[in-house]
Design a protein around this motif. Sequence first.
Motif, PDB file in Angstrom:
ATOM      1  N   ARG A  35      23.337  21.788  30.239  1.00 52.85           N
ATOM      2  CA  ARG A  35      22.828  21.003  31.361  1.00 52.85           C
ATOM      3  C   ARG A  35      22.133  19.763  30.816  1.00 52.85           C
ATOM      4  O   ARG A  35      21.313  19.855  29.897  1.00 52.85           O
ATOM      5  CB  ARG A  35      21.851  21.807  32.209  1.00 52.85           C
ATOM      6  N   VAL A  36      22.445  18.605  31.398  1.00 52.88           N
ATOM      7  CA  VAL A  36      21.854  17.336  30.977  1.00 52.88           C
ATOM      8  C   VAL A  36      21.170  16.690  32.166  1.00 52.88           C
ATOM      9  O   VAL A  36      21.750  16.580  33.256  1.00 52.88           O
ATOM     10  CB  VAL A  36      22.927  16.383  30.404  1.00 52.88           C
ATOM     11  N   LEU A  37      19.935  16.281  31.939  1.00 54.01           N
ATOM     12  CA  LEU A  37      19.184  15.520  32.934  1.00 54.01           C
ATOM     13  C   LEU A  37      18.801  14.198  32.280  1.00 54.01           C
ATOM     14  O   LEU A  37      17.951  14.154  31.391  1.00 54.01           O
ATOM     15  CB  LEU A  37      17.950  16.295  33.366  1.00 54.01           C
ATOM     16  N   ALA A  38      19.469  13.116  32.691  1.00 53.42           N
ATOM     17  CA  ALA A  38      19.237  11.797  32.124  1.00 53.42           C
ATOM     18  C   ALA A  38      18.558  10.911  33.163  1.00 53.42           C
ATOM     19  O   ALA A  38      19.034  10.793  34.292  1.00 53.42           O
ATOM     20  CB  ALA A  38      20.552  11.160  31.681  1.00 53.42           C
ATOM     21  N   VAL A  39      17.447  10.293  32.761  1.00 54.07           N
ATOM     22  CA  VAL A  39      16.630   9.514  33.684  1.00 54.07           C
ATOM     23  C   VAL A  39      16.410   8.119  33.112  1.00 54.07           C
ATOM     24  O   VAL A  39      16.055   7.970  31.931  1.00 54.07           O
ATOM     25  CB  VAL A  39      15.259  10.187  33.931  1.00 54.07           C
ATOM     26  N   ARG A  40      16.591   7.118  33.943  1.00 52.48           N
ATOM     27  CA  ARG A  40      16.314   5.745  33.514  1.00 52.48           C
ATOM     28  C   ARG A  40      14.860   5.404  33.785  1.00 52.48           C
ATOM     29  O   ARG A  40      14.383   5.531  34.901  1.00 52.48           O
ATOM     30  CB  ARG A  40      17.216   4.747  34.244  1.00 52.48           C
ATOM     31  N   LYS A  41      14.169   5.004  32.724  1.00 50.26           N
ATOM     32  CA  LYS A  41      12.786   4.553  32.857  1.00 50.26           C
ATOM     33  C   LYS A  41      12.634   3.296  32.008  1.00 50.26           C
ATOM     34  O   LYS A  41      12.325   3.367  30.818  1.00 50.26           O
ATOM     35  CB  LYS A  41      11.814   5.643  32.406  1.00 50.26           C
ATOM     36  N   PRO A  42      12.868   2.139  32.605  1.00 52.70           N
ATOM     37  CA  PRO A  42      12.762   0.887  31.851  1.00 52.70           C
ATOM     38  C   PRO A  42      11.296   0.517  31.634  1.00 52.70           C
ATOM     39  O   PRO A  42      10.392   1.161  32.129  1.00 52.70           O
ATOM     40  CB  PRO A  42      13.465  -0.119  32.763  1.00 52.70           C
ATOM     41  N   GLY A  43      11.112  -0.509  30.895  1.00 52.25           N
ATOM     42  CA  GLY A  43       9.749  -0.980  30.628  1.00 52.25           C
ATOM     43  C   GLY A  43       9.517  -1.157  29.149  1.00 52.25           C
ATOM     44  O   GLY A  43       8.950  -2.157  28.703  1.00 52.25           O
ATOM     45  N   VAL A  44       9.934  -0.157  28.371  1.00 50.67           N
ATOM     46  CA  VAL A  44       9.892  -0.269  26.910  1.00 50.67           C
ATOM     47  C   VAL A  44      11.266   0.137  26.399  1.00 50.67           C
ATOM     48  O   VAL A  44      11.913   1.026  26.962  1.00 50.67           O
ATOM     49  CB  VAL A  44       8.795   0.616  26.297  1.00 50.67           C
ATOM     50  N   PRO A  45      11.745  -0.491  25.325  1.00 54.27           N
ATOM     51  CA  PRO A  45      13.110  -0.230  24.844  1.00 54.27           C
ATOM     52  C   PRO A  45      13.200   1.041  23.999  1.00 54.27           C
ATOM     53  O   PRO A  45      13.616   1.021  22.833  1.00 54.27           O
ATOM     54  CB  PRO A  45      13.423  -1.472  24.013  1.00 54.27           C
ATOM     55  N   LEU A  46      12.794   2.169  24.589  1.00 56.78           N
ATOM     56  CA  LEU A  46      12.760   3.435  23.865  1.00 56.78           C
ATOM     57  C   LEU A  46      13.473   4.520  24.652  1.00 56.78           C
ATOM     58  O   LEU A  46      13.673   4.403  25.858  1.00 56.78           O
ATOM     59  CB  LEU A  46      11.307   3.874  23.623  1.00 56.78           C
ATOM     60  N   VAL A  47      13.829   5.600  23.945  1.00 52.86           N
ATOM     61  CA  VAL A  47      14.344   6.808  24.582  1.00 52.86           C
ATOM     62  C   VAL A  47      13.600   8.003  24.002  1.00 52.86           C
ATOM     63  O   VAL A  47      13.224   8.012  22.829  1.00 52.86           O
ATOM     64  CB  VAL A  47      15.863   6.989  24.367  1.00 52.86           C
TER      65      VAL A  47
END
Length: 454
Positions: free
Chosen positions: A43-55
């Motif tokens: 199961r994969v839960l991928a969320v976009r959270k921009p603001g800083v160029p990190l993961v």
Amino acid sequence: MSHRSAAEIGRTVTGPREVPPLGEQRPATDLAHVDTVLGNGLRVLAVRKPGVPLVDLRLSIPFAGTDPMHPATAEVLAETLLTGTARRDRIAIDTELALIGGELSTVVDPERLAISGSALASGLPTLLDVLADVLTAAAHRDNEVRREAERIVERLAVARTQPRVIAREALQRRRYGDHPYTREVPQAEDVARVEPDAVRALHAAAVLPRNSVLVLVGDVDPDTVVGDLEKALRDWASDRAASVLPPLPEVTGDDVLLVPRAGAVQSQIRLSAQSLPRTDPRYPALQLTNLVFGGYFSSRLVENIREDKGYTYSAHSGFEFTGTSATVQVDADTANEVTAPALLEIRYELARLGLVPPTAEEVESVRQYAIGSLLIATSSQAGLVSQLSALAMVGLGVEWLVGHPLRLADVTAEQVAEAALEFYTPPRFTGVVVGDAASLAPKLAALGDVAVAE
């Protein structure tokens, strides 16, 4: 101008300075995400959270085992997972991660093996390549296994002298008997006997994608990153599923057990009762109830045994979520001479919570605290990935997290009073006191409902 103390700053001529109310809380509806299952069952839960160029990512693999050597072997596996593969040695892994501003780390407990990582968003392909490499081809070389086992043995020698570790183990046995969940800290002698072949066999048998969850949060496109994960982890596959921890037995009220620790000048009080999982519709009310009792610095428990009586520097109550089960814990460390009075006051506050319900003002105060602390905790990528990882393991996701402030806002003082009376009565609790039995037993016995461990 004379110096003013913190107490003076916090007061006015008419009384304590009021804490300003929270502003209008808007739900985080902009969390673009994808929640799906890859072809290998992950199961994969991928969320976009921009603001800083990190993961940031968190991979949680159910990792239960019933073999007596499982805790020791699992601990060595976790410590050697990132020490080399068929393609990379330890230095190569560290170097590749450093070049993308990244890191990977592991931790294991009786419930799961967790792999955490972060990197610059531009370095995500490298991070995923390294992750896939260790999942499918970790070497667990003989010299690495023996070296890490020796380090673990040294750490365990120190850990088992720590009062908090002793108290935790005693509480686990009191609550769950011989359930595998109680084996959080392996025995040093078992770690010393772990063989490299056993570590490699456990990896092949237990590091599996089915039943596992990967949460990724960062400056990424969720749809695109799911495709990247599908490609990167295509070789991590099995028809078998990762081993889920057996259900925990329900915690029932019982005597508090005095666990002797001869010569100790301080005692550890640990109480616990069955609670509600986050999937229960009554959980928001119970969360606020716990905050009123002992869940934050201005709680009734802290005001009583820390601020008013000075019995302890730290008192706290909080939830522990394991699989689909949940418990509440009450913790306090006290000097021997005030251990019995502190236990008496804890029981008093538990009873008072139901008999003298929280006022509307108390409920509103903890409501603001709960909503505000949740928003702060999820404001960073690392905080958000941690919250979502815990939720995902019980089938929840972004929608639950986004909707929780609204659920907290709807809780009434009457619902909190009902939760207090149902879940925080003293007879529902059991637990342990770890300390010097010779000095503690007579006074604790006078309280009643206290037994001495043999």
